[in-house]
Scaffold this active site. Structure first.
Site, PDB file in Angstrom:
ATOM      1  N   ASN A  74      -6.106  16.216  -1.513  1.00  0.00           N
ATOM      2  CA  ASN A  74      -6.556  14.858  -1.832  1.00  0.00           C
ATOM      3  C   ASN A  74      -8.078  14.767  -1.933  1.00  0.00           C
ATOM      4  O   ASN A  74      -8.629  13.671  -1.980  1.00  0.00           O
ATOM      5  CB  ASN A  74      -6.059  13.877  -0.768  1.00  0.00           C
ATOM      6  N   HIS A  95       2.490   3.036   2.453  1.00  0.00           N
ATOM      7  CA  HIS A  95       2.341   4.172   3.374  1.00  0.00           C
ATOM      8  C   HIS A  95       2.893   3.847   4.765  1.00  0.00           C
ATOM      9  O   HIS A  95       2.834   2.699   5.225  1.00  0.00           O
ATOM     10  CB  HIS A  95       0.854   4.504   3.486  1.00  0.00           C
ATOM     11  N   GLU A 149      -0.660  -0.736  -1.601  1.00  0.00           N
ATOM     12  CA  GLU A 149      -1.626   0.326  -1.875  1.00  0.00           C
ATOM     13  C   GLU A 149      -2.281   0.011  -3.214  1.00  0.00           C
ATOM     14  O   GLU A 149      -1.627  -0.495  -4.125  1.00  0.00           O
ATOM     15  CB  GLU A 149      -0.913   1.693  -1.928  1.00  0.00           C
ATOM     16  N   SER A 154       0.329   6.461  -3.353  1.00  0.00           N
ATOM     17  CA  SER A 154       0.002   7.835  -2.993  1.00  0.00           C
ATOM     18  C   SER A 154       0.948   8.869  -3.577  1.00  0.00           C
ATOM     19  O   SER A 154       0.548   9.996  -3.837  1.00  0.00           O
ATOM     20  CB  SER A 154      -0.025   7.971  -1.471  1.00  0.00           C
ATOM     21  N   ASP A 171      -4.669  -0.961   0.465  1.00  0.00           N
ATOM     22  CA  ASP A 171      -4.950   0.345   1.058  1.00  0.00           C
ATOM     23  C   ASP A 171      -5.384   1.233  -0.111  1.00  0.00           C
ATOM     24  O   ASP A 171      -4.568   1.614  -0.951  1.00  0.00           O
ATOM     25  CB  ASP A 171      -3.686   0.875   1.745  1.00  0.00           C
ATOM     26  N   HIS A 201      -6.149   6.307  -2.088  1.00  0.00           N
ATOM     27  CA  HIS A 201      -6.184   7.161  -3.282  1.00  0.00           C
ATOM     28  C   HIS A 201      -6.928   6.512  -4.442  1.00  0.00           C
ATOM     29  O   HIS A 201      -6.880   7.003  -5.566  1.00  0.00           O
ATOM     30  CB  HIS A 201      -4.758   7.530  -3.705  1.00  0.00           C
ATOM     31  N   LYS A 224     -10.018  11.407   1.941  1.00  0.00           N
ATOM     32  CA  LYS A 224      -9.529  11.889   0.641  1.00  0.00           C
ATOM     33  C   LYS A 224     -10.713  12.146  -0.287  1.00  0.00           C
ATOM     34  O   LYS A 224     -11.408  13.136  -0.106  1.00  0.00           O
ATOM     35  CB  LYS A 224      -8.466  10.936   0.139  1.00  0.00           C
TER      36      LYS A 224
HETATM   37  C1  LIG Z   1      -3.599   9.287   3.711  1.00  0.00           C
HETATM   38  C2  LIG Z   1      -3.271   7.851   3.754  1.00  0.00           C
HETATM   39  C3  LIG Z   1      -3.556   7.076   4.868  1.00  0.00           C
HETATM   40  C4  LIG Z   1      -4.049   7.673   6.152  1.00  0.00           C
HETATM   41  O1  LIG Z   1      -5.384   8.007   6.076  1.00  0.00           O
HETATM   42  P1  LIG Z   1      -5.946   9.120   7.096  1.00  0.00           P
HETATM   43  O2  LIG Z   1      -7.411   8.933   7.001  1.00  0.00           O
HETATM   44  O3  LIG Z   1      -5.464  10.417   6.564  1.00  0.00           O
HETATM   45  O4  LIG Z   1      -5.382   8.793   8.426  1.00  0.00           O
HETATM   46  C5  LIG Z   1      -3.334   5.722   4.793  1.00  0.00           C
HETATM   47  N1  LIG Z   1      -2.804   5.154   3.706  1.00  0.00           N
HETATM   48  C6  LIG Z   1      -2.493   5.874   2.610  1.00  0.00           C
HETATM   49  C7  LIG Z   1      -1.942   5.183   1.421  1.00  0.00           C
HETATM   50  C8  LIG Z   1      -2.700   7.246   2.608  1.00  0.00           C
HETATM   51  O5  LIG Z   1      -2.356   7.951   1.542  1.00  0.00           O
END
Ligand SMILES: *Cc1c(COP(=O)(O)O)cnc(C)c1O
Length: 387
Positions: free
Chosen positions: A48, A134, A178, A182, A207, A210, A241
């Site tokens: 990522n 997520h 999101e 993801s 969120d 990505h 990421k």
């Molecule tokens: C990876 C991810 C998270 C978690 O983030 P980290 O910093 O790895 O704990 C939260 N939400 C989504 C959509 C993700 O893909």
């Protein structure tokens, strides 16, 4: 065998027989997309690290300098002694990039979501989430004690129907989605979500794990629908990421951020991030703000791959190829590994049952030749499996 060991062994055997057991594989990434796994050199399409910043010299040097100045650990929670001088610069950069009054950094994205949602919603409130959200958004919703309701992925009619029928029966209402999904790589329909949130007096949170560094000129999903920022009062994301570091964040109005300093339990009761991580993330955000053409390359590479295979146009750096069956997805992964490509199969419960897939993650750091060779291998080896 004692009962604990036999409990674990039976659970593992059940996962194994369903092709759902997962195993750790030691994976050395250096530099970013050249990985070594089980002694084999592979080009990774599963990281990522969408901009290759985890190994960028400016990022690494900034982290080393902070390590020398401040040492390794932060020594305490941020409200006690862990709020080292580098935090203010990181939070100011995030707020500037997202065009908000303020920002708060958490230990990770997961910790951000399990802290934010319960701080803003509780018993008597309503949390509505996209069904593909997520795991940590769902965990936050469950922890909050609010009524949690899911709507079918990106289905604005169902969301409106839920709001129509149920909104009036609750106090506050949070809508969670999101920005870029993801495992599917598609965008949430944010203009419609923002309009519904306004009409029904709900607080919309994205969120952008990505989306940051990839869409909206690198500024994330609120900026991906035209020159103007959409009205998304809660822009959450991760530094793990495209930023290539570690940590989570929320950008919002100052009052909201200051409330979270007081009420987000995963902030209050958790040790601050190591200074080196904060310094590296700050350098990476500077890079993102200053290098628009590098950002374009991540989506450009995903689109090049999708075009080569006649897949729908990529909206982000993620392209899914759904195979359905778990064993088939594992087989496809093994076939690509033989050709030197690491593409990890994603299986339930990370994705819904019956949608096991290869998830291709493209980076600005991939070369066009890598993309074309991967596409050719997929055409020859993986597409026939779908027939
Ligand atoms: C990876 C991810 C998270 C978690 O983030 P980290 O910093 O790895 O704990 C939260 N939400 C989504 C959509 C993700 O893909």
């Amino acid at each position: 065998m004692n009962s604990l060991r036999s409990f674990a062994a039976e659970k593992l055997a059940a996962l194994e027989s369903a092709a759902l057991r997962r195993r750790l594989a030691e994976t050395a990434r250096a530099p970013a997309h050249q990985v070594t796994r089980n002694g084999q050199a592979l080009i990774s399409f599963s990281c990522n690290d969408y901009l290759g910043l985890s190994t960028h010299p400016a990022v690494v040097e900034a982290a080393i300098a902070a390590l020398h100045t401040y040492g390794l650990g932060s020594g305490g929670s941020r409200l006690i002694t862990g709020n080292h001088p580098l935090y203010a610069g990181l939070e100011a950069r995030l707020a500037r990039l997202k065009d908000t009054e303020s920002a708060i950094v958490f230990g990770s994205g997961y910790l951000a979501n399990v802290g934010i949602v319960p701080a803003l919603a509780g018993v008597g409130d309503l949390v509505i989430l996209d069904s593909l959200s997520h795991a940590c958004l769902l965990a936050g919703a469950k922890l909050s004690g609010a009524e949690a309701v899911r709507f079918a992925h990106n289905d604005m009619e169902e969301l409106e129907d839920i709001l129509d029928r149920r909104r009036a029966g609750f106090g506050h209402c949070l809508i969670l989605t999101e920005g870029v999904f993801s495992m599917d790589g598609d965008l949430a329909p944010l203009p419609e979500l923002a309009a519904l949130a306004e009409r029904y007096d709900c607080w919309l949170m994205t969120d952008d794990a990505h989306a940051l560094g990839v869409v909206g000129r690198g500024r994330g999903s609120s900026f991906a629908f035209g020159p103007k920022k959409l009205n998304v009062p809660l822009q959450m994301g991760t530094l793990s990421k495209s930023v290539g570091a570690y940590g989570g964040y929320l950008c919002a109005d100052r009052a909201v951020i200051e409330l979270l300093h007081n009420r987000a339990r995963s902030f209050v009761y958790e040790t601050g991030l190591p200074p080196a991580v904060v310094a590296g993330a700050s350098a990476a955000l500077d890079f993102i703000a200053e290098n628009p053409s590098w950002i374009e390359r991540a989506i450009g590479n995903a689109q090049r791959f999708a075009r080569a295979l006649d897949l729908p146009k990529a909206q982000s750096s993620i392209v899914p190829l759904i195979l359905g069956d778990e064993a088939l997805a594992l087989k496809a992964m093994a076939l690509l590994a033989e050709k030197g490509f690491l593409v990890v199969a994603v299986r339930p419960p990370t994705v819904p049952p019956g949608t096991a897939r290869l998830r291709f993650a493209f980076s600005a750091a991939h070369e066009p030749g890598d993309i074309d060779a991967l596409a050719e291998a997929v055409r020859m080896l993986v597409l026939p499996l779908r027939a």
